[in-house]
Design an enzyme around this catalytic site. Structure first.
Site, PDB file in Angstrom:
ATOM      1  CG  ASP A  16      -1.854   1.014   1.277  1.00 25.40           C
ATOM      2  OD1 ASP A  16      -2.438   1.523   0.078  1.00 25.40           O
ATOM      3  OD2 ASP A  16      -2.016   1.815   2.457  1.00 25.40           O
ATOM      4  CG  ASP A  18      -1.813   7.812   0.752  1.00 27.34           C
ATOM      5  OD1 ASP A  18      -1.003   8.506   0.729  1.00 27.34           O
ATOM      6  OD2 ASP A  18      -2.722   7.460  -0.213  1.00 27.34           O
ATOM      7  CG  ASP A 212      -2.238   1.992   6.564  1.00 28.58           C
ATOM      8  OD1 ASP A 212      -2.471   1.480   5.223  1.00 28.58           O
ATOM      9  OD2 ASP A 212      -2.973   2.793   6.849  1.00 28.58           O
TER      10      ASP A 212
END
Length: 276
Positions: A16, A18, A212
């Site tokens: 990922d 961000d 995240d």
């Protein structure tokens, strides 16, 4: 060192963007080193994002400004995954698109005709300027039989002033007006992972997903058959992990902790690189 992974090698990496590599406009510690290590070791990889606003070129420039260098071909967005999915389902079809350059350019590249009448699909992406007129048009077209597709289910997006309504929120409005729910292509749909793996010729059994968020990154990685690494630099807090009925393969503080694993989890890489 015990990494928490089994003995199966890791040949390909998905991550990922961000919350893993960047936070807002700044690189997170270890992000540039992680990408550089993947490139040094010659490992196939893609950086994934549910954000459908920007083109890969835009995102590559954003990452470069943060000190992370990678080619635009190494970025896979929900817009690209959506356009690719629709091209496989109904090539050359027509679509009414709500979104920005990232989505419209992806649809054009896959050969779609963009129109606002008599379309096969209504494709909803993210934009900072949702208009009442565009949403009304989408509602009428879906009501007339156009198939409803959305790039991702995120209900809010970040901004300096606070959360903004995102694709999922606007999709809910269209669903409330029509009674028809969209098919979401982006995470947590494992379809986005599978299209990413296909793009780099990778297999789920020898790939890992880094993210995240438990509810998108880890979930979609798991459902696509990959192992996963959850980092604690984004949305999911450590005390929230136990709330989910599934687990990441490994939990680490941040992407800096993944850097030494790139070589360690690839048996024979030192010999391939000609190192002692």
């Amino acid at each position: 060192m015990n990494t928490g992974f089994d003995e199966s090698p890791i040949h390909s990496w998905l991550t990922d963007m961000d919350g893993v590599l960047v936070h807002e406009q700044s690189a997170l510690p270890g992000a540039a080193e992680f990408i550089a290590e993947l490139q040094r070791c010659g490992r196939p990889f893609l950086v994934l994002t549910n954000n459908s606003i920007f083109t890969p070129r835009d995102l590559a420039a954003r990452l470069s400004r943060a000190g992370i260098e990678l080619p635009e071909e190494s970025i896979w967005t929900s817009a690209l995954a959506t356009a690719r999915f629709l091209a496989e389902q109904e090539p050359g079809a027509s679509a009414y698109v709500i979104g920005e350059a990232g989505l419209t350019s992806a649809m054009h590249q896959e050969g779609f005709i963009l129109s606002d009448t008599d379309v096969d699909f209504v494709v909803l992406g993210e934009t900072r300027t949702y208009s009442f007129e565009a949403i009304t048009r989408a509602i009428r077209l879906v009501g007339q039989g156009a198939k409803f597709i959305a790039t991702n289910p995120d209900v809010t997006g970040p901004s300096a002033e606070g959360p903004l309504p995102a694709t999922g929120s606007v999709a809910a409005m269209i669903t409330a007006a029509t009674g028809i729910s969209p098919y979401y292509v982006g995470k947590p749909n494992p379809l986005m992972m599978r299209t990413a793996l296909n793009r780099i010729g990778a297999h789920s059994e020898t790939s890992v997903m880094i993210g995240d968020r438990m509810d998108t990154d880890v979930k979609s990685g798991l459902e696509a058959g990959m192992r996963s690494i959850l980092v604690m630099t984004g949305s999911t807090r450590a005390d929230q992990i136990a709330q989910y009925p599934y687990r990441p393969t490994v939990v680490l503080d941040g992407i800096a902790d993944v850097v030494p694993l790139v070589e360690q989890l690839t048996p024979g890489i030192s010999e391939e690189l000609g190192e002692d």
